[in-house]
Scaffold this motif. Structure first.
Motif, PDB file in Angstrom:
ATOM      1  N   ARG A 266       0.833  -1.204   0.000  1.00 53.36           N
ATOM      2  CA  ARG A 266       0.000   0.000   0.000  1.00 53.36           C
ATOM      3  C   ARG A 266       0.868   1.254   0.000  1.00 53.36           C
ATOM      4  O   ARG A 266       1.924   1.295   0.611  1.00 53.36           O
ATOM      5  N   ARG A 267       0.380   2.265  -0.686  1.00 51.37           N
ATOM      6  CA  ARG A 267       1.038   3.567  -0.612  1.00 51.37           C
ATOM      7  C   ARG A 267       0.787   4.212   0.741  1.00 51.37           C
ATOM      8  O   ARG A 267       1.690   4.751   1.363  1.00 51.37           O
ATOM      9  N   LEU A 268      -0.468   4.162   1.160  1.00 54.09           N
ATOM     10  CA  LEU A 268      -0.861   4.766   2.433  1.00 54.09           C
ATOM     11  C   LEU A 268      -0.691   3.693   3.494  1.00 54.09           C
ATOM     12  O   LEU A 268      -1.606   2.917   3.792  1.00 54.09           O
ATOM     13  N   ALA A 269       0.513   3.634   4.061  1.00 56.51           N
ATOM     14  CA  ALA A 269       0.876   2.503   4.916  1.00 56.51           C
ATOM     15  C   ALA A 269       0.309   2.597   6.322  1.00 56.51           C
ATOM     16  O   ALA A 269       0.157   1.576   7.001  1.00 56.51           O
ATOM     17  N   VAL A 282       3.596   6.986   4.404  1.00 57.04           N
ATOM     18  CA  VAL A 282       3.423   6.664   2.990  1.00 57.04           C
ATOM     19  C   VAL A 282       4.665   5.922   2.501  1.00 57.04           C
ATOM     20  O   VAL A 282       5.786   6.208   2.918  1.00 57.04           O
ATOM     21  N   SER A 283       4.445   4.945   1.609  1.00 59.10           N
ATOM     22  CA  SER A 283       5.556   4.128   1.118  1.00 59.10           C
ATOM     23  C   SER A 283       6.170   4.682  -0.159  1.00 59.10           C
ATOM     24  O   SER A 283       7.277   4.292  -0.539  1.00 59.10           O
ATOM     25  N   LEU A 331     -10.242  10.781  11.830  1.00 60.13           N
ATOM     26  CA  LEU A 331      -9.461  11.218  10.675  1.00 60.13           C
ATOM     27  C   LEU A 331      -9.684  10.264   9.508  1.00 60.13           C
ATOM     28  O   LEU A 331      -9.758   9.043   9.691  1.00 60.13           O
ATOM     29  N   VAL A 332      -9.772  10.837   8.315  1.00 62.22           N
ATOM     30  CA  VAL A 332      -9.818  10.044   7.087  1.00 62.22           C
ATOM     31  C   VAL A 332      -8.708  10.543   6.177  1.00 62.22           C
ATOM     32  O   VAL A 332      -8.692  11.724   5.790  1.00 62.22           O
ATOM     33  N   ALA A 333      -7.754   9.664   5.859  1.00 59.62           N
ATOM     34  CA  ALA A 333      -6.668   9.998   4.936  1.00 59.62           C
ATOM     35  C   ALA A 333      -6.910   9.264   3.620  1.00 59.62           C
ATOM     36  O   ALA A 333      -7.207   8.065   3.621  1.00 59.62           O
TER      37      ALA A 333
END
Length: 346
Positions: A266-269, A282-283, A331-333
């Motif tokens: 995942r990009r959003l780790a 983030v990866s 929170l929502v990322a």
């Protein structure tokens, strides 16, 4: 006998909506419903019934097994649900109870054709056609190939949605929230069904779900009963619970639950929060949007964009406005195709 003098009519299906809302004075809440309507000769059949507040039996929020059963009945591959070969065409959008009144019709085969006739307003076992029949409505004769193709196509689309694993079962007591959430999920391509008791759902249906979302009013005993039903079916699902009844937040958490990829893919780790900052991992370089959803006094909801920008690989601490996270906050990322949700500690 089938109507001998009915001329051919075209038959099709189309998505329809019964909009939700509140009546004047806020005395009664109108439930939002999405359903598939019958289109006869290019016009929704519902439009021929003046001022009727009703939905078809092909509602979007019924479990797939029930939808399949209703389609089979319309194809006359299963017994008619009402005496006299009668089928429900439109029913109460709030409870689907025949006692509230429903439009019914006889559906029968004539060779390869299907005929809908004797439309009536029905509140009991059998309608009185002299008093409650819809004069001038029908009979309609549909060519069998087109009729079958429309109805089986509806089942094929429902099956495709189940096969891709992007389907969630919503379990809760607040019908308003569940219907709004289901509509929001469907708008982004996630199938959503609503139930209060999945114990009667066939195991193969349960295995088609990727997640189960519990409403806040669902107790632990009820949750365990639902989990047990999925364990018996051998279904590996993610469970979502404990969030505030904020639709964008619930949609995000459901999306996150359906994403079963390993963390290293995942990009959003990662995402976590303190009372003063959000820590985003983030990866790879990507654009990240960070939104705060807060429930304030009088249960009013508030939304605040805390960050929107490009982040390089690594862990990043992003400051939070203390006012935006006061009370119950989440929170929502989001980045391209990925989402993470985290609660802000009190």
């Amino acid at each position: 006998m089938a109507a001998e003098h009915a001329t051919y009519a075209s038959f099709a299906l189309a998505p329809a909506t019964r909009a939700g809302g509140v009546l004047a004075g806020g005395a009664h809440l109108i439930t939002h419903r999405e359903f598939t309507d019958f289109v006869v000769d290019g016009r929704p059949l519902l439009f021929r019934l003046a001022d009727l507040d009703a939905v078809s039996p092909l509602a979007a929020d019924v479990p797939p097994a029930i939808l399949a059963e209703r389609v089979r009945a319309l194809l006359l591959e299963a017994p008619a649900p009402l005496p006299g070969g009668r089928h429900l065409v439109y029913g109460c959008p709030e409870c689907a109870d025949l006692a509230c009144g429903a439009v019914t019709a006889v559906i029968e085969r004539d060779g390869e054709d299907y005929v809908w006739r004797d439309f009536a307003w029905q509140t009991g076992d059998r309608p009185d056609l002299r008093l409650d029949g819809y004069r001038g409505l029908g009979p309609f004769r549909f060519r069998g190939d087109g009729y079958r193709a429309a109805l089986t196509g509806l089942l094929d689309r429902a099956h495709d949605a189940r096969e891709d694993g992007r389907r969630v079962l919503l379990v809760g007591a607040r019908a308003t929230v569940l219907n709004k959430l289901a509509a929001a999920l469907r708008s982004i391509g996630i199938g959503a069904d609503i139930t209060h008791d999945p114990s009667g759902v066939p195991p193969e249906e349960l295995r088609a779900y990727g997640a189960v979302a519990f409403g806040r009013a669902v107790g632990e005993e009820r949750k365990e009963e639902v989990r047990a039903a999925f364990r018996r079916a051998g279904a590996d699902v993610a469970y979502v619970s404990g969030l505030a009844p904020v639709i964008p937040l619930l949609v995000a958490r459901t999306e996150e639950a359906l994403d079963r990829r390993p963390r290293d893919r995942r990009r959003l780790a990662g995402l976590r929060a303190t009372e003063r900052e959000a820590v985003v991992e983030v990866s790879s370089r990507c654009r990240v949007g960070l939104t705060v959803h807060r429930v304030g006094r009088l249960r009013r909801t508030h939304e605040h964009v805390a960050f929107d920008g490009v982040l390089p690989p690594g862990s990043h601490s992003l400051p939070l406005d203390p006012e935006s996270v006061r009370g119950e906050a989440f929170l929502v990322a989001r980045t391209s195709g990925e989402v993470r949700v985290a609660a802000v500690p009190h």
